[in-house]
Design an enzyme around this catalytic site. Sequence first.
Site, PDB file in Angstrom:
ATOM      1  N   ASP A 264       0.900  -1.197   0.000  1.00 51.32           N
ATOM      2  CA  ASP A 264       0.000   0.000   0.000  1.00 51.32           C
ATOM      3  C   ASP A 264       0.901   1.198   0.000  1.00 51.32           C
ATOM      4  OD1 ASP A 264      -2.824   0.662   0.581  1.00 51.32           O
ATOM      5  OD2 ASP A 264      -2.239   0.701   2.643  1.00 51.32           O
ATOM      6  N   THR A 265       0.720   1.705  -0.920  1.00 50.77           N
ATOM      7  CA  THR A 265       1.906   2.458  -1.238  1.00 50.77           C
ATOM      8  C   THR A 265       1.698   3.972  -1.106  1.00 50.77           C
ATOM      9  OG1 THR A 265       2.446   0.712  -2.793  1.00 50.77           O
ATOM     10  CG2 THR A 265       3.631   2.791  -3.012  1.00 50.77           C
ATOM     11  N   VAL A 266       2.747   4.626  -0.569  1.00 54.33           N
ATOM     12  CA  VAL A 266       2.756   6.085  -0.507  1.00 54.33           C
ATOM     13  C   VAL A 266       4.008   6.556  -1.219  1.00 54.33           C
ATOM     14  CG1 VAL A 266       2.977   8.103   0.993  1.00 54.33           C
ATOM     15  CG2 VAL A 266       1.467   6.235   1.644  1.00 54.33           C
TER      16      VAL A 266
END
Length: 462
Positions: free
Chosen positions: A271-273
């Site tokens: 889950d990407t930032v």
Amino acid sequence: MRPAAAPKTLSIEEFRKRELTDVPLTGPLCWTVPGCVDGWNQLHTRFGSKPFAELLQPAIHYAEEGFPVTEVIAHDWAVAATELAKTPDSASTWLIDGKAPKYGQVFKNPNIAATYRLLAEAGPSSFYQGPIAERIVLFSDSSAGFFTAADFAEHASEWVEPISVKYRGHQVWELPPNGQGLAALEMLNILEHYDLKAMGHNSAEYLHLLVEAKKLAFADRARFYADPASVPVPVEQLLSREYATQQRKRIDPNKAAVNVPAGDPKLTTGDTVYLCVVDKDGNCCSLIQSNYHGFGSKLTPGDLGFVLQNRGALFALDPAHANHLEGGKRPFHTIIPAMVTRDGKPWLVFGVMGGDMQPQGHVQVLVNMLDFGMNVQQAGDAARVRHIGSATPTGKPMDPTGGTIAFESGITPAVRDALKAKGHAIAETGDGFGGYQGILIDEHGTLFGGADPRKDGNAAGY
């Protein structure tokens, strides 16, 4: 910096006992040692100018006081709510009255604030050799996990040399394997031979070449990309101009490839930032961090306030595969921050979130700028395509039909029909076209920011 490794006591045999052919996306079997805290510390030690404790204060403030949930995040949160509700710690941490917070609702996480306060007081090492590590290992023991105190105590982030190719006079820099930045560079090497500008932006001719280059690069990704500390990865050969020429000969300009095996880079051995920042001194940071697959493993260790990620799900369970699971080995990773230099100076700091979409997104954004003359915002706004169905580094083969192409609405029906005539399978609907952020530095040193309208991010200067 390379991501962290699987627990040393975990082996493929544990999956065979459970009659599993893939690493699950949830639960303790997909855990790898959390590496981001040590990564923060390494960045701070090498480049930081403020005390580590001071840097954590804004996060502590918003965790304690709360923040209104943004629109895209609210949607993704709701998708994960059912899984989060299955365990008491995750439910109490992430759900409000048993439900995911809605768009605009204020969410507070006092548990993560307490964890950050401990890191601020005791330092980042407390995550690996102190009370935080101890609580994670105890949680692992109670959850049939494989973490040990040694896994945390022996963890150390590793600085790596970026890899690059030149495209249209610009040096494009990516992280090496065990990440997939190499795939973006392989695609650019193949595409540079063609006059894409003359073909036209998002024309059928251009998109056909883009997808065929992606198939070739991802076939190599499936075979070769793995932890280079455990297996030899022929990076230099895969990035060579000679190999790009060899690969280009495999593309039929009029027909979509169906069976796409890996190329032969002539192995000599074995889950990407996302965020990017440019400061007043011209220092550039391209950073990506991810739990993977929406709240990671869905398991929250007690009252620590964060989920344990599930990056181990990207291991293969075939012992003959380069990316096969071993205790202490790093899995294949999708997360790839990037930079571009021109004449030896920073020109673009950028990234595109989105799993397998990331290399495809990197290439489309760069081609939009360097071939089609778009600015840093237009390059992210422009409609994208996504090819789905390549072989994966977890051992799944390519879709026997050659995969499908998903389109955003800005791609015309005529282009879709032309691609179908070349033999491409066309998806009726599609999503997951990535989330882009970028900062361009022009010849005057002026900064231009671009933020993807598909996500909740923004570009800000102050």
